[in-house]
Write a protein that holds these residues in place. Structure first.
Motif, short mmCIF file in Angstrom:
data_model
loop_
_atom_site.label_atom_id
_atom_site.label_comp_id
_atom_site.label_asym_id
_atom_site.label_seq_id
_atom_site.Cartn_x
_atom_site.Cartn_y
_atom_site.Cartn_z
N ASP A 141 0.83 -1.20 0.00
CA ASP A 141 0.00 0.00 0.00
C ASP A 141 0.87 1.26 0.00
N TYR A 142 1.97 1.21 0.74
CA TYR A 142 2.89 2.36 0.76
C TYR A 142 3.62 2.50 -0.57
N LEU A 143 4.16 1.40 -1.08
CA LEU A 143 4.92 1.46 -2.33
C LEU A 143 4.05 1.87 -3.51
N ASN A 144 2.76 1.51 -3.45
CA ASN A 144 1.84 1.83 -4.53
C ASN A 144 1.26 3.24 -4.41
N GLY A 145 1.52 3.91 -3.29
CA GLY A 145 1.04 5.28 -3.10
C GLY A 145 -0.32 5.39 -2.46
N ASP A 146 -0.92 4.27 -2.07
CA ASP A 146 -2.22 4.32 -1.39
C ASP A 146 -2.08 4.84 0.04
N VAL A 147 -0.92 4.69 0.60
CA VAL A 147 -0.60 5.20 1.94
C VAL A 147 0.63 6.08 1.80
N SER A 148 0.58 7.29 2.34
CA SER A 148 1.67 8.24 2.12
C SER A 148 2.77 8.19 3.17
N PRO A 166 2.90 -5.18 7.87
CA PRO A 166 2.27 -6.23 7.08
C PRO A 166 2.59 -6.07 5.59
N SER A 167 2.19 -7.07 4.82
CA SER A 167 2.45 -7.03 3.37
C SER A 167 1.53 -6.04 2.68
N GLY A 168 0.33 -5.86 3.21
CA GLY A 168 -0.62 -4.95 2.57
C GLY A 168 -1.47 -5.63 1.52
N GLU A 169 -2.20 -4.82 0.77
CA GLU A 169 -3.13 -5.31 -0.24
C GLU A 169 -2.37 -5.92 -1.42
N SER A 170 -2.86 -7.06 -1.90
CA SER A 170 -2.23 -7.70 -3.05
C SER A 170 -2.33 -6.80 -4.27
N HIS A 171 -1.30 -6.82 -5.11
CA HIS A 171 -1.25 -5.96 -6.29
C HIS A 171 -0.60 -6.72 -7.43
N HIS A 172 -1.09 -6.53 -8.66
CA HIS A 172 -0.55 -7.29 -9.78
C HIS A 172 0.88 -6.91 -10.13
#
Length: 273
Positions: A141-148, A166-172
């Motif tokens: 979520d952090y790496l994808n920019g959903d969390v700043s 945690p790992s966060g939300e799965s992403h493709h």
């Protein structure tokens, strides 16, 4: 009766408000509860002082001292980011998450240190499952920019000195995100932000996963978990050959059964490359 209906209506309204708040703020940053009794039932490191001595604590304590030496002792001079430790294996299902969690637990018992356990096996996250904790915003979520904010994905736990990411939300594009410049910046921040912190990354297996090699370039130490009487030495050698020889590379021999005690055993070998 009218008063009762009024109370019921108010309760329904409050429940609706709480539900809306949960939707608008899905990632409440509360302390994570760690069920220590459950961990003990699973045969994991005991973090409670109950006057007993546990074999698994002693085994992981021996591993811990080697890691601490490379993170904060004389070994830190030759290992950049020695306080960042990757735990992996040559292949899946060799016990790397079990070992990563136990290392984090035993390190949390250090009086003047704190430990952050990062679930970096983002396609098959197992840290939350092992600790039986609910899903929360995390690394992806952090790496994808959903969390700043990095702070918003680092959670305190009920175990003193133990934090979890945690790992966060799965992403493709999960693995691409792990190999990104933003991940590099995060690693540098984790390495330098707190001088007393050691970070354990539970990573995917090495063989067949290019991004694990990318992650290995961010850390100063690698612990490879090897399942006793299962993992072929040729595969271990192949996995190690893909790592930078300047890393401090150690091995945990997992599931080595002591027939007299009917318990799992752990061994630790230490070397370079």
């Amino acid at each position: 009766m009218r008063q009762s209906n009024s109370d019921d209506a108010e309760k329904l309204h409050l429940d609706a408000v709480k539900s809306e708040e949960a939707i608008s703020q899905p990632y409440a940053k509360d302390d994570i509860f760690i069920d220590e009794n459950s961990l003990q039932d699973k045969g994991m490191v005991c973090v409670r002082d109950n006057g007993r001595r546990y074999r698994i604590n002693d085994e992981f304590r021996a591993i811990k001292h080697k890691l601490l030496n490379n993170a904060f002792g004389p070994g830190a001079e030759v290992h950049t980011n020695g306080n960042l430790i990757m735990v992996s294996s040559a292949n899946p299902n060799e016990g790397k998450t079990f070992s990563a969690v136990n290392l984090a637990l035993i390190l949390s018992l250090e009086k003047n240190k704190s430990v952050l356990l990062v679930d970096a096996d983002v396609l098959k996250p197992s840290v939350s499952k092992t600790l039986d904790i609910e899903s929360r915003a995390g690394l992806i979520d952090y790496l994808n920019g959903d969390v700043s904010s990095v702070d918003s994905i680092i959670y305190n736990t009920t175990v003193p000195n133990l934090r979890i990411m945690p790992s966060g939300e799965s992403h493709h594009l999960s693995y691409e995100l792990l190999a990104s410049d933003k991940m590099l910046g995060l690693a540098q921040e984790l390495a330098n932000r707190y001088t007393d912190r050691i970070v354990i990354f539970d990573c995917p297996p090495i063989l067949g996963v290019i991004e694990t090699i990318s992650l290995s370039k961010l850390v100063g130490q690698v612990v490879i978990v090897v399942e006793h009487n299962k993992t072929k030495m040729s595969l271990v050698q192949r996995a190690v050959s893909q790592l930078d020889s300047r890393l401090a590379i150690g091995f945990i021999v997992n599931k080595s059964v002591n027939t007299k005690l009917s318990q799992y055993g752990y061994g630790y070998g230490y070397g370079y490359g």
